[in-house]
Motif scaffolding. Sequence first.
Motif, PDB file in Angstrom:
ATOM      1  N   LEU A   1       0.837  -1.198   0.000  1.00 44.32           N
ATOM      2  CA  LEU A   1       0.000   0.000   0.000  1.00 44.32           C
ATOM      3  C   LEU A   1       0.872   1.248   0.000  1.00 44.32           C
ATOM      4  O   LEU A   1       1.975   1.251   0.541  1.00 44.32           O
ATOM      5  CB  LEU A   1      -0.900   0.002   1.238  1.00 44.32           C
ATOM      6  CG  LEU A   1      -1.835  -1.200   1.375  1.00 44.32           C
ATOM      7  CD1 LEU A   1      -2.512  -1.192   2.724  1.00 44.32           C
ATOM      8  CD2 LEU A   1      -2.857  -1.214   0.259  1.00 44.32           C
ATOM      9  N   THR A   2       0.357   2.297  -0.602  1.00 46.27           N
ATOM     10  CA  THR A   2       1.062   3.581  -0.616  1.00 46.27           C
ATOM     11  C   THR A   2       1.127   4.114   0.804  1.00 46.27           C
ATOM     12  O   THR A   2       0.106   4.206   1.489  1.00 46.27           O
ATOM     13  CB  THR A   2       0.328   4.584  -1.529  1.00 46.27           C
ATOM     14  OG1 THR A   2       0.135   3.977  -2.803  1.00 46.27           O
ATOM     15  CG2 THR A   2       1.105   5.857  -1.686  1.00 46.27           C
ATOM     16  N   LYS A   3       2.347   4.439   1.236  1.00 47.49           N
ATOM     17  CA  LYS A   3       2.534   4.917   2.615  1.00 47.49           C
ATOM     18  C   LYS A   3       2.108   6.383   2.764  1.00 47.49           C
ATOM     19  O   LYS A   3       1.430   6.740   3.707  1.00 47.49           O
ATOM     20  CB  LYS A   3       4.007   4.779   3.028  1.00 47.49           C
ATOM     21  CG  LYS A   3       4.587   3.408   2.830  1.00 47.49           C
ATOM     22  CD  LYS A   3       4.436   2.554   4.051  1.00 47.49           C
ATOM     23  CE  LYS A   3       5.115   1.211   3.906  1.00 47.49           C
ATOM     24  NZ  LYS A   3       4.420   0.274   3.062  1.00 47.49           N
ATOM     25  N   ASP A   4       2.523   7.209   1.823  1.00 45.45           N
ATOM     26  CA  ASP A   4       2.251   8.644   1.898  1.00 45.45           C
ATOM     27  C   ASP A   4       0.923   8.943   1.206  1.00 45.45           C
ATOM     28  O   ASP A   4       0.845   8.994  -0.019  1.00 45.45           O
ATOM     29  CB  ASP A   4       3.396   9.423   1.235  1.00 45.45           C
ATOM     30  CG  ASP A   4       3.184  10.931   1.307  1.00 45.45           C
ATOM     31  OD1 ASP A   4       2.312  11.371   2.089  1.00 45.45           O
ATOM     32  OD2 ASP A   4       3.888  11.654   0.576  1.00 45.45           O
ATOM     33  N   LEU A   5      -0.138   9.122   2.008  1.00 43.18           N
ATOM     34  CA  LEU A   5      -1.460   9.370   1.438  1.00 43.18           C
ATOM     35  C   LEU A   5      -1.559  10.735   0.762  1.00 43.18           C
ATOM     36  O   LEU A   5      -2.425  10.942  -0.080  1.00 43.18           O
ATOM     37  CB  LEU A   5      -2.531   9.247   2.526  1.00 43.18           C
ATOM     38  CG  LEU A   5      -2.673   7.873   3.176  1.00 43.18           C
ATOM     39  CD1 LEU A   5      -3.796   7.887   4.206  1.00 43.18           C
ATOM     40  CD2 LEU A   5      -2.903   6.786   2.156  1.00 43.18           C
ATOM     41  N   ASP A   6      -0.689  11.655   1.130  1.00 44.79           N
ATOM     42  CA  ASP A   6      -0.713  12.982   0.516  1.00 44.79           C
ATOM     43  C   ASP A   6       0.202  13.065  -0.702  1.00 44.79           C
ATOM     44  O   ASP A   6       0.243  14.083  -1.371  1.00 44.79           O
ATOM     45  CB  ASP A   6      -0.301  14.049   1.539  1.00 44.79           C
ATOM     46  CG  ASP A   6      -1.362  14.213   2.614  1.00 44.79           C
ATOM     47  OD1 ASP A   6      -2.563  14.144   2.282  1.00 44.79           O
ATOM     48  OD2 ASP A   6      -0.994  14.393   3.791  1.00 44.79           O
TER      49      ASP A   6
END
Length: 172
Positions: free
Chosen positions: A120-125
């Motif tokens: 999963l992508t760690k940095d949601l921003d």
Amino acid sequence: MADQTESPLPPATHAQSIVSPINLILISLFAILAYYRLRPTPPLALSKPPPPIVFRTFTPPLLKPYNGENNMPVYLAVNGKVFDVSSGRNFYGPGGPYENFAGRDASRGLACGSFDEDMLTKDLDGPLDDLKGLGEEEMEAMKGWEERFNEKYLVVGKLVAVGDKEAPKEGS
């Protein structure tokens, strides 16, 4: 023999009364059956329909709360499409085998067949996962998942990066 008194009518010509015990039982059974067959049925109570779902544009932080916790629906994204997988809550909701994907972009994890958190992508921003580094087989697997979701679940929106021109503004 002339003294014998003959009955006025022979026994076969006597009229029988309609009010006999067997006739009363049969009429009662007929009346009960007719009642149960012809009685009015209560109107069917229809269940309340689910609230309408509006197609929305999601960013990863806006999608995150839709993980099935706190009576929220379960959404996940595959290849930029956001699907309402609430009907598969047993799989995608809390405690299910795919719960890591709930409220997230599941494209890479589904393509690789991995449920690990590192898929999963760690940095949601940050930017969305561009799926670089995936082979042809993995891309085919992801397309297969996307087709399966399109057939089975409702598309409720699309996923865009934070700061994208289509991303919803703060507070909306």
